[in-house]
Scaffold this motif. Structure first.
Motif, PDB file in Angstrom:
ATOM      1  N   THR A   7       0.990  -1.214  -0.425  1.00 35.69           N
ATOM      2  CA  THR A   7       0.677  -0.378   0.267  1.00 35.69           C
ATOM      3  C   THR A   7       0.666   1.145  -0.068  1.00 35.69           C
ATOM      4  N   TRP A   8       1.530   1.384   0.906  1.00 38.01           N
ATOM      5  CA  TRP A   8       2.681   2.572   0.828  1.00 38.01           C
ATOM      6  C   TRP A   8       3.649   2.703  -0.349  1.00 38.01           C
ATOM      7  N   ASP A   9       3.811   1.896  -1.236  1.00 36.95           N
ATOM      8  CA  ASP A   9       4.206   1.415  -2.330  1.00 36.95           C
ATOM      9  C   ASP A   9       3.622   2.517  -3.490  1.00 36.95           C
ATOM     10  N   ALA A  10       2.166   2.431  -3.567  1.00 37.83           N
ATOM     11  CA  ALA A  10       1.131   2.299  -4.428  1.00 37.83           C
ATOM     12  C   ALA A  10       1.030   3.778  -4.284  1.00 37.83           C
ATOM     13  N   MET A  11       0.902   3.650  -2.605  1.00 35.58           N
ATOM     14  CA  MET A  11       0.861   5.821  -2.391  1.00 35.58           C
ATOM     15  C   MET A  11       1.795   6.727  -2.910  1.00 35.58           C
ATOM     16  N   PHE A  12       3.202   6.012  -2.645  1.00 36.82           N
ATOM     17  CA  PHE A  12       4.147   6.987  -2.709  1.00 36.82           C
ATOM     18  C   PHE A  12       3.959   7.208  -4.680  1.00 36.82           C
ATOM     19  N   LYS A  13       3.747   6.085  -5.964  1.00 30.14           N
ATOM     20  CA  LYS A  13       3.594   5.744  -6.582  1.00 30.14           C
ATOM     21  C   LYS A  13       2.775   6.782  -6.990  1.00 30.14           C
ATOM     22  N   ARG A  14       1.483   7.343  -6.650  1.00 28.73           N
ATOM     23  CA  ARG A  14       0.419   8.143  -6.826  1.00 28.73           C
ATOM     24  C   ARG A  14       1.046   9.488  -6.799  1.00 28.73           C
ATOM     25  N   TRP A  15       1.609  10.072  -5.839  1.00 26.28           N
ATOM     26  CA  TRP A  15       1.423  11.236  -5.192  1.00 26.28           C
ATOM     27  C   TRP A  15       2.769  11.346  -5.790  1.00 26.28           C
ATOM     28  N   LEU A  16       3.664  10.692  -5.084  1.00 22.43           N
ATOM     29  CA  LEU A  16       4.542  11.582  -5.087  1.00 22.43           C
ATOM     30  C   LEU A  16       5.950  11.171  -6.651  1.00 22.43           C
ATOM     31  N   GLY A  17       5.637   9.210  -6.189  1.00 23.49           N
ATOM     32  CA  GLY A  17       6.937   8.817  -7.342  1.00 23.49           C
ATOM     33  C   GLY A  17       6.900   9.841  -8.935  1.00 23.49           C
ATOM     34  N   PRO A  18       5.818  10.884  -9.008  1.00 24.74           N
ATOM     35  CA  PRO A  18       6.421  11.684 -10.503  1.00 24.74           C
ATOM     36  C   PRO A  18       6.957  12.884 -10.214  1.00 24.74           C
ATOM     37  N   HIS A  19       7.268  13.275  -9.338  1.00 27.56           N
ATOM     38  CA  HIS A  19       7.749  14.757  -8.481  1.00 27.56           C
ATOM     39  C   HIS A  19       9.452  14.337  -7.846  1.00 27.56           C
ATOM     40  N   ILE A  20       9.482  13.535  -7.164  1.00 23.35           N
ATOM     41  CA  ILE A  20      10.718  13.113  -6.743  1.00 23.35           C
ATOM     42  C   ILE A  20      11.325  12.344  -6.803  1.00 23.35           C
ATOM     43  N   ALA A  21      12.335  11.279  -6.175  1.00 21.12           N
ATOM     44  CA  ALA A  21      13.455  10.821  -5.959  1.00 21.12           C
ATOM     45  C   ALA A  21      13.013   9.273  -6.015  1.00 21.12           C
ATOM     46  N   PRO A  22      13.027   8.078  -6.772  1.00 26.50           N
ATOM     47  CA  PRO A  22      12.284   6.872  -5.484  1.00 26.50           C
ATOM     48  C   PRO A  22      13.011   6.613  -4.707  1.00 26.50           C
ATOM     49  N   ARG A  23      11.722   6.180  -3.340  1.00 23.82           N
ATOM     50  CA  ARG A  23      12.837   5.927  -2.197  1.00 23.82           C
ATOM     51  C   ARG A  23      12.049   4.993  -1.791  1.00 23.82           C
ATOM     52  N   THR A  24      12.168   4.021  -0.305  1.00 22.81           N
ATOM     53  CA  THR A  24      11.057   2.684  -0.257  1.00 22.81           C
ATOM     54  C   THR A  24      10.331   3.813   1.358  1.00 22.81           C
ATOM     55  N   ALA A  25       9.730   2.846   1.766  1.00 24.23           N
ATOM     56  CA  ALA A  25       9.520   3.501   3.378  1.00 24.23           C
ATOM     57  C   ALA A  25      10.471   3.265   4.097  1.00 24.23           C
ATOM     58  N   PRO A  26      10.178   3.901   5.149  1.00 23.08           N
ATOM     59  CA  PRO A  26      11.301   3.693   6.071  1.00 23.08           C
ATOM     60  C   PRO A  26      11.493   2.505   6.721  1.00 23.08           C
ATOM     61  N   GLN A  27      11.955   2.619   7.942  1.00 24.41           N
ATOM     62  CA  GLN A  27      11.447   1.298   8.385  1.00 24.41           C
ATOM     63  C   GLN A  27      11.758   1.669  10.305  1.00 24.41           C
ATOM     64  N   PRO A  28      10.656   1.168  10.590  1.00 22.32           N
ATOM     65  CA  PRO A  28      10.104   1.411  11.898  1.00 22.32           C
ATOM     66  C   PRO A  28      11.500   1.288  12.767  1.00 22.32           C
ATOM     67  N   ILE A  29      11.566   2.417  13.459  1.00 24.40           N
ATOM     68  CA  ILE A  29      12.096   2.537  14.921  1.00 24.40           C
ATOM     69  C   ILE A  29      11.344   2.627  15.652  1.00 24.40           C
ATOM     70  N   TYR A  30      11.424   1.054  16.983  1.00 28.27           N
ATOM     71  CA  TYR A  30      10.960   1.086  18.124  1.00 28.27           C
ATOM     72  C   TYR A  30      11.918   1.260  19.183  1.00 28.27           C
ATOM     73  N   ARG A  31      11.398   1.633  20.073  1.00 25.35           N
ATOM     74  CA  ARG A  31      11.892   1.894  21.694  1.00 25.35           C
ATOM     75  C   ARG A  31      12.297   0.391  22.511  1.00 25.35           C
TER      76      ARG A  31
END
Length: 345
Positions: free
Chosen positions: A316-340
């Motif tokens: 889902t995150w990849d699809a959201m990025f591709k739809r909205w931000l993909g055409p305008h900024i460099a490709p990237r993946t979802a940030p890795q989670p940081i848990y305390r």
């Protein structure tokens, strides 16, 4: 919500030499909020046109804008914050994690309504759209099984923390980066998007990076931590602080500022709206956007992180990025989670 008042508004307008050199170019004096979702036809200077640019020196600055003189030091740390992390999702149901929200039947989410690509109102339909709006709906989907169970509330950039502390909203999804000062007052989910800090400049200015600047005035939005990033990196420049990022874009279009310094994700939306601008320069810093959550509401933090874990792993995150931000900024993946680390005793 009442808008904050600012003292010290400077009436005079400074036009940088580089901006003045853009002679014959007509100004796109359009507020970015009205541009969202619309195509813009740039007005280019005519061949052989030697006329002066419009006389904009007498136009007032955007309402509530403040001009800071050069040399003001940051009022908060700009170094990377060693954040301990968020709470790991558990196996509880939404009904047990967030009983008050579940019983209400909707989640109240603070967002913007003018940040194109992230959270903006579509002029054609009146609906809110964008990456952050889609994320809010995914959180609602996991609580109620229906993504439309969201009550969106507009939250000003400078009022994000206040909206959470006062209980006006359940969560804030509005390019809210994790900082030491904010973490003292609110909790955060794991990051849902990373963004670098760069410059937005008029394409005709030929500014390719910080090394090309002379005495251009820099615009940033009050309430954003990019104010301190700009003060740290450009101590010799005037700083125009506006109430919103769209006011910054308008100031740039009216030659009241020579460039914007802000998050790449926000600037990319402006560049998509206004073809006479471009994102330029090497990154000055990296921002980690996370969902803002009231301090101590651990069940809600775990619920939001559960959604972020799902959208990161099910595509889902990849699809959201591709739809909205993909055409305008460099490709990237979802940030890795940081848990305390947690004491499970």
């Amino acid at each position: 919500m009442t808008k904050p008042e600012f003292a010290g508004v400077k009436a005079g307008v400074k036009v940088s030499p580089r901006a003045a050199a853009v002679k014959g170019a007509a100004v796109l004096a359009v507020v970015a909020g009205t541009l969202a979702g619309c195509s813009v036809t740039p007005v280019q200077p005519g061949i052989g046109d030697q006329s002066e640019p419009p006389a904009l020196q007498d136009l007032p600055l955007p309402a509530g804008a403040v001009v800071d003189a050069p040399g003001q030091t940051p009022d908060a740390e700009v170094e990377a914050y060693d954040w301990p992390g968020s709470l790991r999702p558990d196996r509880e149901s939404p009904e047990k994690r967030v009983p008050d929200i579940y019983k209400r039947g909707r989640i109240i989410v603070g967002v913007d309504q003018s940040q194109y690509l992230l959270s903006f109102r579509d002029n054609a339909t009146g609906e809110l759209k964008g990456f952050e709006v889609d994320l809010a709906r995914e959180i609602a989907r996991d609580i109620f099984r229906f993504p439309d169970r969201v009550d969106f509330r507009f939250v000003d950039s400078s009022k994000r923390t206040e909206a959470l502390v006062s209980g006006q909203v359940d969560i804030v999804i509005r390019t809210m980066s994790i900082t030491k000062e904010r973490a003292a007052e609110v909790d955060f989910s794991v990051p849902y998007l990373d963004s670098s800090v760069r410059m937005l400049v008029p394409t005709s200015s030929h500014l390719d990076g910080a090394q090309d600047l002379s005495d251009e005035r820099i615009c940033v939005a009050t309430g954003s931590n990019t104010v301190n990033i700009a003060r740290e990196n450009f101590p010799q420049h005037e700083l125009l602080r506006t109430r919103t990022w769209t006011d910054c874009l308008m100031a740039l279009q009216q030659y009241q500022a020579g460039l914007l310094v802000g998050d790449e994700t926000i600037l990319a939306g402006f560049a998509a709206q206004d073809p006479l601008t471009t994102v330029a320069g090497e990154p000055f810093a990296t921002q980690h956007y996370a969902v803002g959550i009231p301090k101590g509401y651990d069940g809600l933090t775990r619920q939001v992180n559960s959604t972020l874990n799902r959208v990161r792993t099910d595509g889902t995150w990849d699809a959201m990025f591709k739809r909205w931000l993909g055409p305008h900024i460099a490709p990237r993946t979802a940030p890795q989670p940081i848990y305390r680390e947690e004491n499970n005793d």
